[in-house]
Design a protein around this motif. Structure first.
Motif, PDB file in Angstrom:
ATOM      1  N   GLU A 234       0.818  -1.205   0.000  1.00  0.00           N
ATOM      2  CA  GLU A 234       0.000   0.000   0.000  1.00  0.00           C
ATOM      3  C   GLU A 234       0.861   1.268   0.000  1.00  0.00           C
ATOM      4  O   GLU A 234       0.566   2.238  -0.706  1.00  0.00           O
ATOM      5  N   ASP A 235       1.938   1.240   0.793  1.00  0.00           N
ATOM      6  CA  ASP A 235       2.809   2.417   0.858  1.00  0.00           C
ATOM      7  C   ASP A 235       3.483   2.681  -0.485  1.00  0.00           C
ATOM      8  O   ASP A 235       3.600   3.837  -0.923  1.00  0.00           O
ATOM      9  N   VAL A 236       3.928   1.632  -1.136  1.00  0.00           N
ATOM     10  CA  VAL A 236       4.590   1.789  -2.433  1.00  0.00           C
ATOM     11  C   VAL A 236       3.604   2.316  -3.464  1.00  0.00           C
ATOM     12  O   VAL A 236       3.901   3.253  -4.224  1.00  0.00           O
ATOM     13  N   ALA A 237       2.396   1.743  -3.502  1.00  0.00           N
ATOM     14  CA  ALA A 237       1.392   2.180  -4.476  1.00  0.00           C
ATOM     15  C   ALA A 237       1.018   3.637  -4.270  1.00  0.00           C
ATOM     16  O   ALA A 237       0.904   4.409  -5.235  1.00  0.00           O
ATOM     17  N   ARG A 238       0.853   4.055  -3.026  1.00  0.00           N
ATOM     18  CA  ARG A 238       0.495   5.447  -2.755  1.00  0.00           C
ATOM     19  C   ARG A 238       1.614   6.406  -3.146  1.00  0.00           C
ATOM     20  O   ARG A 238       1.363   7.521  -3.626  1.00  0.00           O
ATOM     21  N   GLU A 248      -3.732   5.698 -11.803  1.00  0.00           N
ATOM     22  CA  GLU A 248      -4.131   4.456 -11.152  1.00  0.00           C
ATOM     23  C   GLU A 248      -2.934   3.509 -11.112  1.00  0.00           C
ATOM     24  O   GLU A 248      -2.096   3.498 -12.013  1.00  0.00           O
ATOM     25  N   VAL A 249      -2.838   2.738 -10.042  1.00  0.00           N
ATOM     26  CA  VAL A 249      -1.778   1.741  -9.888  1.00  0.00           C
ATOM     27  C   VAL A 249      -2.417   0.402  -9.551  1.00  0.00           C
ATOM     28  O   VAL A 249      -3.302   0.328  -8.710  1.00  0.00           O
ATOM     29  N   HIS A 250      -1.990  -0.638 -10.244  1.00  0.00           N
ATOM     30  CA  HIS A 250      -2.500  -1.977  -9.917  1.00  0.00           C
ATOM     31  C   HIS A 250      -1.447  -3.018 -10.280  1.00  0.00           C
ATOM     32  O   HIS A 250      -0.374  -2.698 -10.800  1.00  0.00           O
ATOM     33  N   ASP A 251      -1.749  -4.284  -9.966  1.00  0.00           N
ATOM     34  CA  ASP A 251      -0.796  -5.388 -10.167  1.00  0.00           C
ATOM     35  C   ASP A 251       0.574  -5.051  -9.578  1.00  0.00           C
ATOM     36  O   ASP A 251       1.615  -5.199 -10.219  1.00  0.00           O
ATOM     37  N   VAL A 252       0.557  -4.606  -8.324  1.00  0.00           N
ATOM     38  CA  VAL A 252       1.800  -4.244  -7.640  1.00  0.00           C
ATOM     39  C   VAL A 252       2.404  -5.488  -6.998  1.00  0.00           C
ATOM     40  O   VAL A 252       1.733  -6.183  -6.229  1.00  0.00           O
ATOM     41  N   SER A 311      -7.420  -6.264 -12.250  1.00  0.00           N
ATOM     42  CA  SER A 311      -6.538  -6.808 -11.214  1.00  0.00           C
ATOM     43  C   SER A 311      -7.242  -6.802  -9.871  1.00  0.00           C
ATOM     44  O   SER A 311      -8.245  -6.120  -9.666  1.00  0.00           O
ATOM     45  N   GLY A 312      -6.684  -7.573  -8.941  1.00  0.00           N
ATOM     46  CA  GLY A 312      -7.291  -7.661  -7.618  1.00  0.00           C
ATOM     47  C   GLY A 312      -6.935  -6.500  -6.723  1.00  0.00           C
ATOM     48  O   GLY A 312      -7.626  -6.246  -5.751  1.00  0.00           O
ATOM     49  N   TYR A 313      -5.870  -5.804  -7.030  1.00  0.00           N
ATOM     50  CA  TYR A 313      -5.450  -4.685  -6.186  1.00  0.00           C
ATOM     51  C   TYR A 313      -5.362  -3.425  -7.031  1.00  0.00           C
ATOM     52  O   TYR A 313      -4.515  -3.328  -7.920  1.00  0.00           O
ATOM     53  N   VAL A 314      -6.254  -2.486  -6.765  1.00  0.00           N
ATOM     54  CA  VAL A 314      -6.315  -1.251  -7.549  1.00  0.00           C
ATOM     55  C   VAL A 314      -6.365  -0.066  -6.595  1.00  0.00           C
ATOM     56  O   VAL A 314      -7.119  -0.066  -5.617  1.00  0.00           O
ATOM     57  N   MET A 315      -5.557   0.933  -6.851  1.00  0.00           N
ATOM     58  CA  MET A 315      -5.626   2.180  -6.105  1.00  0.00           C
ATOM     59  C   MET A 315      -5.990   3.281  -7.078  1.00  0.00           C
ATOM     60  O   MET A 315      -5.128   3.795  -7.815  1.00  0.00           O
ATOM     61  N   PRO A 316      -7.268   3.660  -7.143  1.00  0.00           N
ATOM     62  CA  PRO A 316      -7.720   4.624  -8.153  1.00  0.00           C
ATOM     63  C   PRO A 316      -7.381   6.061  -7.841  1.00  0.00           C
ATOM     64  O   PRO A 316      -7.484   6.917  -8.712  1.00  0.00           O
ATOM     65  N   GLN A 317      -6.998   6.392  -6.612  1.00  0.00           N
ATOM     66  CA  GLN A 317      -6.703   7.784  -6.300  1.00  0.00           C
ATOM     67  C   GLN A 317      -5.620   7.851  -5.230  1.00  0.00           C
ATOM     68  O   GLN A 317      -5.436   6.919  -4.446  1.00  0.00           O
ATOM     69  N   PRO A 318      -4.876   8.956  -5.210  1.00  0.00           N
ATOM     70  CA  PRO A 318      -3.804   9.091  -4.212  1.00  0.00           C
ATOM     71  C   PRO A 318      -4.374   9.113  -2.790  1.00  0.00           C
ATOM     72  O   PRO A 318      -5.534   9.416  -2.565  1.00  0.00           O
ATOM     73  N   ALA A 319      -3.512   8.733  -1.837  1.00  0.00           N
ATOM     74  CA  ALA A 319      -3.931   8.764  -0.435  1.00  0.00           C
ATOM     75  C   ALA A 319      -4.189  10.212  -0.014  1.00  0.00           C
ATOM     76  O   ALA A 319      -3.504  11.138  -0.468  1.00  0.00           O
ATOM     77  N   LYS A 320      -5.176  10.405   0.834  1.00  0.00           N
ATOM     78  CA  LYS A 320      -5.507  11.739   1.313  1.00  0.00           C
ATOM     79  C   LYS A 320      -4.435  12.230   2.260  1.00  0.00           C
ATOM     80  O   LYS A 320      -3.973  11.502   3.132  1.00  0.00           O
ATOM     81  N   LYS A 321      -4.035  13.471   2.093  1.00  0.00           N
ATOM     82  CA  LYS A 321      -3.005  14.051   2.951  1.00  0.00           C
ATOM     83  C   LYS A 321      -3.639  14.746   4.146  1.00  0.00           C
ATOM     84  O   LYS A 321      -4.740  15.245   4.091  1.00  0.00           O
TER      85      LYS A 321
END
Length: 321
Positions: A234-238, A248-252, A311-321
């Motif tokens: 999760e940290d790497v994807a964000r 968007e980031v997936h298949d990490v 993919s099973g793991y998708v992060m569609p938006q950046p983490a909220k700051k």
């Protein structure tokens, strides 16, 4: 570099040589040190066998067998250090970094079996204890302590390497067992309690078992391409999502090559852009991975934004700051 295909996909792969990272430790140790350690250990084994026979001590004999297991372990680790220095080739495209991890797994597996056998032999002595010669136990263990303590000090600076840590832990356990045998011999001399000798043998077996299981678990995790324990997907994807243009980031996937060398692969979706812009974006992704997470090998597949997620793991938006 980036490559363009008809489906607007791009792939990038990088190696970051010479980078340093807080979570990485590379052994600052010459292989010749292991060679000298092997010679000293062989001499120690011979001395403990004679001391155990003349002193009739099962603890000393068990410790001799324990130290004898160091010899192939040191040999395997010596070869592993040599192999790890070899560059990548057409057969081993990531190089030989896992040679040390494989050596650590082999060493630990042998030690688990050995500790069970040592424990059984010590348990049998409880039923039929024998009188020991305390002076042989003391002076042989003093010499063994000097050898094992010296090897431990020589290896302590390379404790971050899993392969060498398996040897370090083993020799440190040897040094502790030498101290225990010396103390046990003094107690036997003062009280005549024969059961102390097999008790020490059992304690040595348990010490080896405890230290080996941890190394076996960690090395098998690396060999099975498990996630590096100091990194989170999760940290790497964000972090990748903070790169301008990545939507968007997936298949990490994160895994370790051994020896503190980490690898990363991921898919990143971006808007349509010129190839030059793609190359700058790829460089930014690799810089983030290397700078923030110490990842040396990064593979990126760029895809057009707006495609359906598969993919099973998708992060569609950046983490909220």
């Amino acid at each position: 570099m980036a490559a363009h295909s008809h489906d607007h996909g791009h792939a990038g792969h990088s190696h970051s040589p010479g980078h340093s990272h807080a979570g990485h430790s590379h052994p600052a140790l010459r292989p010749s040190v292991l060679g000298w350690a092997m010679a000293a250990t062989l001499g120690l084994v011979v001395a403990e066998i004679f001391g155990g026979i003349l002193g009739r001590s099962v603890a000393l004999l068990n410790d001799a067998v324990h130290n004898l297991s160091d010899v192939p372990a040191l040999g395997i680790s010596y070869l592993a250090m040599r192999w790890a220095e070899r560059p990548a080739d057409t057969e081993k495209t990531y190089g030989y970094h896992r040679a040390g991890t494989l050596a650590a797994f082999t060493n630990a597996f042998v030690l688990v079996l050995l500790s069970l056998w040592l424990g059984y032999e010590a348990f049998e002595r409880f039923h039929s204890p024998v009188a020991v010669v305390e002076s042989w136990m003391i002076w042989t263990s003093v010499g063994a302590l000097a050898v094992n303590g010296g090897i431990t000090l020589a290896l302590v600076r390379a404790r971050g390497d899993l392969n060498l840590r398996s040897i370090l832990v083993h020799n440190f356990g040897d040094a502790l067992s030498n101290i225990a045998i010396i103390a046990g011999a003094l107690i036997i001399h003062a009280t005549g309690a024969r059961w102390i000798d097999p008790l020490l043998g059992l304690a040595i077996g348990l010490l080896v078992l405890w230290s080996s299981i941890g190394i076996l678990r960690e090395s098998s995790h690396i060999l099975l391409e498990g996630r590096p324990l100091d990194l989170r997907v999760e940290d790497v994807a964000r972090a990748i999502l903070t790169v301008e243009g990545v939507q968007e980031v997936h298949d990490v996937h994160l895994w370790s090559l051994g020896g503190g060398h980490h690898a990363l692969s991921l898919h990143a979706r971006i808007p349509d852009m010129h190839l030059d812009e793609c190359e700058r974006l790829l460089a930014s992704i690799k810089q983030v991975a290397a700078r923030e997470f110490g990842v040396e090998h990064t593979t990126v597949q760029l895809e057009r934004a707006g495609l359906p997620a598969k993919s099973g793991y998708v992060m569609p938006q950046p983490a909220k700051k």
